[in-house]
Design an enzyme around this catalytic site. Structure first.
Site, mmCIF file in Angstrom:
data_model
loop_
_atom_site.group_PDB
_atom_site.id
_atom_site.type_symbol
_atom_site.label_atom_id
_atom_site.label_comp_id
_atom_site.label_asym_id
_atom_site.label_seq_id
_atom_site.Cartn_x
_atom_site.Cartn_y
_atom_site.Cartn_z
ATOM 1 N N GLU A 5 8.298 3.509 14.421
ATOM 2 C CA GLU A 5 9.288 3.765 13.247
ATOM 3 C C GLU A 5 9.181 5.534 12.972
ATOM 4 O O GLU A 5 8.148 6.045 13.431
ATOM 5 C CB GLU A 5 8.684 3.176 11.940
ATOM 6 C CG GLU A 5 8.794 1.715 11.871
ATOM 7 C CD GLU A 5 8.574 0.787 10.626
ATOM 8 O OE1 GLU A 5 7.746 1.559 9.835
ATOM 9 O OE2 GLU A 5 8.989 0.064 10.571
ATOM 10 N N GLU A 60 4.623 -3.481 12.502
ATOM 11 C CA GLU A 60 3.827 -2.354 12.275
ATOM 12 C C GLU A 60 2.507 -3.176 11.492
ATOM 13 O O GLU A 60 2.696 -3.442 10.421
ATOM 14 C CB GLU A 60 4.308 -1.389 11.302
ATOM 15 C CG GLU A 60 5.456 -0.595 11.809
ATOM 16 C CD GLU A 60 5.168 0.387 12.820
ATOM 17 O OE1 GLU A 60 3.892 0.672 12.947
ATOM 18 O OE2 GLU A 60 5.932 1.106 13.509
ATOM 19 N N CYS A 116 -3.294 1.768 6.725
ATOM 20 C CA CYS A 116 -3.422 1.087 8.049
ATOM 21 C C CYS A 116 -3.937 2.244 8.856
ATOM 22 O O CYS A 116 -4.460 2.020 9.968
ATOM 23 C CB CYS A 116 -1.930 0.809 8.424
ATOM 24 S SG CYS A 116 -0.729 1.996 8.519
ATOM 25 N N ASN A 174 0.664 -1.172 0.094
ATOM 26 C CA ASN A 174 0.027 -0.026 0.037
ATOM 27 C C ASN A 174 0.792 1.302 0.060
ATOM 28 O O ASN A 174 0.289 2.351 -0.536
ATOM 29 C CB ASN A 174 -1.000 0.082 1.070
ATOM 30 C CG ASN A 174 -0.429 0.099 2.500
ATOM 31 O OD1 ASN A 174 0.916 -0.498 2.697
ATOM 32 N ND2 ASN A 174 -1.085 0.462 3.576
HETATM 33 P P1 NAP Z 1 0.249 -8.831 4.068
HETATM 34 O O1 NAP Z 1 -0.822 -9.810 3.519
HETATM 35 O O2 NAP Z 1 0.443 -9.175 5.733
HETATM 36 O O3 NAP Z 1 1.561 -8.988 3.452
HETATM 37 C C1 NAP Z 1 2.322 -7.954 3.849
HETATM 38 C C2 NAP Z 1 3.757 -8.613 3.331
HETATM 39 O O4 NAP Z 1 4.070 -9.848 4.115
HETATM 40 C C3 NAP Z 1 3.953 -8.781 1.866
HETATM 41 O O5 NAP Z 1 5.210 -8.589 1.415
HETATM 42 C C4 NAP Z 1 3.415 -10.315 1.726
HETATM 43 O O6 NAP Z 1 4.169 -10.879 0.723
HETATM 44 C C5 NAP Z 1 4.306 -10.856 3.155
HETATM 45 N N1 NAP Z 1 3.982 -11.942 3.839
HETATM 46 C C6 NAP Z 1 2.973 -12.710 3.662
HETATM 47 N N2 NAP Z 1 3.030 -13.957 4.190
HETATM 48 C C7 NAP Z 1 4.322 -14.045 4.418
HETATM 49 C C8 NAP Z 1 5.258 -15.083 5.168
HETATM 50 N N3 NAP Z 1 4.490 -16.192 5.395
HETATM 51 N N4 NAP Z 1 6.542 -14.854 5.029
HETATM 52 C C9 NAP Z 1 7.157 -13.730 4.716
HETATM 53 N N5 NAP Z 1 6.612 -12.710 4.253
HETATM 54 C C10 NAP Z 1 4.873 -12.817 4.123
HETATM 55 O O7 NAP Z 1 -0.450 -7.491 4.285
HETATM 56 P P2 NAP Z 1 -1.012 -6.720 3.047
HETATM 57 O O8 NAP Z 1 -2.270 -7.108 2.823
HETATM 58 O O9 NAP Z 1 0.034 -6.718 1.733
HETATM 59 O O10 NAP Z 1 -0.753 -5.148 3.521
HETATM 60 C C11 NAP Z 1 -2.080 -4.457 4.374
HETATM 61 C C12 NAP Z 1 -2.007 -4.746 5.690
HETATM 62 O O11 NAP Z 1 -0.736 -4.126 6.335
HETATM 63 C C13 NAP Z 1 -3.192 -4.172 6.599
HETATM 64 O O12 NAP Z 1 -3.522 -4.876 7.656
HETATM 65 C C14 NAP Z 1 -2.552 -2.846 7.182
HETATM 66 O O13 NAP Z 1 -3.029 -2.139 8.122
HETATM 67 C C15 NAP Z 1 -1.026 -3.131 7.277
HETATM 68 N N6 NAP Z 1 -0.111 -2.129 7.412
HETATM 69 C C16 NAP Z 1 0.137 -1.775 8.436
HETATM 70 C C17 NAP Z 1 0.963 -0.368 8.475
HETATM 71 C C18 NAP Z 1 1.528 0.074 9.830
HETATM 72 O O14 NAP Z 1 2.649 0.968 9.861
HETATM 73 N N7 NAP Z 1 1.310 -0.536 11.150
HETATM 74 C C19 NAP Z 1 1.436 -0.002 7.321
HETATM 75 C C20 NAP Z 1 0.781 -0.166 6.149
HETATM 76 C C21 NAP Z 1 0.149 -1.369 6.242
HETATM 77 P P3 NAP Z 1 2.962 -11.302 -0.839
HETATM 78 O O15 NAP Z 1 2.716 -9.849 -1.058
HETATM 79 O O16 NAP Z 1 3.708 -12.060 -1.338
HETATM 80 O O17 NAP Z 1 1.870 -11.820 0.140
#
Ligand code: NAP
Length: 514
Positions: free
Chosen positions: A492, A285, A319, A184
């Site tokens: 961060e 995060e 997020c 994102n």
């Molecule tokens: P996600 O599905 O958790 O994926 C995030 C990253 O983790 C991607 O690079 C994904 O790779 C990787 N990943 C997934 N499973 C993994 C595993 N078993 N081993 C290693 N890496 C793995 O999240 P998203 O849908 O991309 O992002 C949205 C989420 O992020 C929301 O919940 C949002 O709130 C949160 N977010 C939080 C913040 C913050 O600062 N707190 C900021 C931005 C977003 P793939 O793409 O290959 O699946």
């Protein structure tokens, strides 16, 4: 097409008719950036490396293929970890001043190329171009901020209880950090971590999201141009099929000292379990479910403008996006009316590269399905659709406003990550705070009030890591970004962000003569 260039009658019509993203689906858009910034191989030990297979990167607005990128597996991940480990032994000895200069050069290059880098974000993530430019400024700002913080890592000399001993606390880089980031903010989520890590003297291996590897690889190209030494910054893109095995190397290899992850809470828990096997330091995060509370005393202009900013940035895919709107009875109808009009006047769906677009597609059809389900479930439980409500072609969803929402509806229980405003009416401050806190995550929260006593009470009572008081936009490198409860571990940005990559070494200097 620029809205300003459309004749007035057409413009009025456009305001009255729902935007038609089908037009975006059926036109062709060309990603046109300077060649060196469009990289498709992995970046390991300062070299561009091909993997055996490749995966496609798609434009989420049209579904068309933008590029085919090297699909790294555990072997490339291990190569990158080994390279980062070798580089750590020299990088940690580079003076803080020199690390600072290199980060500053990297910042200058991001700033120089921000237009092209923004196009990459728009095409691979669907973000409107103006917002992508905003992300690039934000992304570069972490390199600037931590280039400055690099020179301010101080240790302590502590008064000793014994005359023959001195007590010193040194701060040292932890080692190799694995950095796993979401789609994102394909650039800023990387620099927010990597700038702090490199400033501290750590080296990194970055695994970007499958949907958005191009921005990460462009960062690698510019790191090389900036003179960051080989092995200090490595990028291993991979498809979702390879992610678990790459993740296992990055989270459990003994040479990795630290993992830093941004993404969903569910994935964060999986990574923490893997990291536990070798007791790594971890920063997380994770997801949020931000409450947005409007009290009777709120300034309505401020509250409506903040709602537009905090809800519809990146089509609701941040997020810290407001997720649960709680509005006090005395201003409920006025707020709904004003917000609905603002949505009608300001939001335009379309391809992110068109100047009039304010709302791009969601990242993929799974994301759009999730929002559509939250809308239909709420409506089936008695919510009223004031505006929008439809899932459109591809992964577009109409910006939607619902009233008569209750705490038991899905949209009030789980993060939306889309352009949905569910409004719940409340009567008392205690009731609003109780609803806001009744959830297991706590990233951001927002509230609007002009009563100073209420401002202090509510700011202290909300169980979140970041609170916007009469403000809908929080992110800046000067602030400490992070959540409580299941929203994460650590922060961060700010002067504290660099400490996530440092450890204390207690040095007891004995045998001194008085
Ligand atoms: P996600 O599905 O958790 O994926 C995030 C990253 O983790 C991607 O690079 C994904 O790779 C990787 N990943 C997934 N499973 C993994 C595993 N078993 N081993 C290693 N890496 C793995 O999240 P998203 O849908 O991309 O992002 C949205 C989420 O992020 C929301 O919940 C949002 O709130 C949160 N977010 C939080 C913040 C913050 O600062 N707190 C900021 C931005 C977003 P793939 O793409 O290959 O699946």
């Amino acid at each position: 097409m620029f809205l300003q260039s459309v004749p007035r009658t057409a413009r009025l019509l456009r305001l009255l008719l729902p935007a038609l993203p089908a037009a975006a689906m059926h036109r062709s858009y060309t990603l046109d950036v300077a060649a060196p910034l469009l990289r498709t191989q992995a970046f390991i030990d300062g070299r561009w490396v091909s993997a055996e297979s490749h995966f496609p990167v798609l434009d989420p607005a049209t579904g068309s293929e933008l590029a085919r990128v090297s699909d790294c597996g555990p072997a490339e991940a291990k190569q990158a970890v080994d390279a980062a480990y070798r580089a750590f032994h020299t990088w940690k000895r580079v003076t803080a001043k020199e690390r600072s200069h290199l980060l500053r050069k990297w910042f200058d290059l991001l700033t120089e190329h921000k237009e092209d880098l923004a196009k990459l974000i728009t095409f691979e993530a669907g973000k409107p171009l103006r917002e992508s430019l905003g992300e690039m400024v934000y992304s570069a700002s972490f390199l600037e901020w931590f280039s400055e913080e690099a020179r301010r890592v101080y240790g302590d000399i502590v008064p000793s209880p014994a005359t023959d001993r001195k007590i010193l606390l040194l701060k040292q880089p932890v080692g190799v950090a694995s950095i796993i980031t979401p789609w994102n903010f394909p650039s800023a989520m990387i620099t927010r971590k990597v700038a702090a890590a490199l400033a501290a003297g750590c080296t990194v291996v970055v695994k970007p999201a499958e949907d958005t590897p191009l921005s990460a690889l462009a960062l690698a190209e510019l790191s090389q141009q900036a003179g960051i030494p080989p092995g200090v910054f490595n990028v291993v893109p991979c498809s979702r099929a390879q992610t678990p095995s790459v993740g296992e190397v990055l989270c459990s290899d003994p040479l990795v000292a630290k993992i830093s992850f941004t993404g969903s809470t569910a994935t964060g828990k999986v990574l923490l379990k893997m990291a536990a096997s070798t007791v790594k330091k971890a920063s997380m995060e994770l997801g949020g479910h931000a409450p947005f509370i409007v009290f009777d005393s709120a300034d309505m202009d401020v509250a409506v403008a903040a709602a537009m900013n905090s809800k519809f940035r990146n089509s609701g895919q941040t997020c810290v996006c407001s997720n649960r709107f709680l509005v006090q009875s005395g201003v409920h109808d006025l707020f709904v009316d004003r917000l609905s009009k603002a949505m009608g006047a300001e939001l335009r769906l379309g391809h992110g590269s068109e100047a009039a677009t304010t709302q791009g597609p969601l990242i993929n059809s799974r994301a759009a399905d999730k929002v559509a389900l939250q809308i239909s479930e709420a409506v089936s439980q008695g919510a009223r659709v004031v505006r929008g409500g439809r899932r459109l072609d591809g992964s577009f969803v109409e910006p939607t406003l619902l009233t008569q929402v209750t705490p038991s509806m899905l949209c009030m229980k789980e993060e939306t990550f889309g352009p949905l405003v569910p409004i719940l009416r409340f009567d008392s401050e205690d009731e609003a705070v109780a609803i806001a806190n009744a959830c297991d995550v706590g990233l951001a929260g927002y509230f609007f009030s002009q009563d100073p006593s209420q401002i202090w009470r509510v700011a202290e009572a909300l169980e979140v890591g970041m609170v916007g008081v009469n403000e809908g936009l929080l992110s800046t490198p000067e602030g400490a970004f992070g959540g409580v409860k299941q929203s994460g571990l650590g922060v961060e940005g700010s002067k504290y962000g660099i400490h996530e990559y440092l450890q204390h070494k207690y040095m007891c200097f004995g045998g001194l003569k008085a």
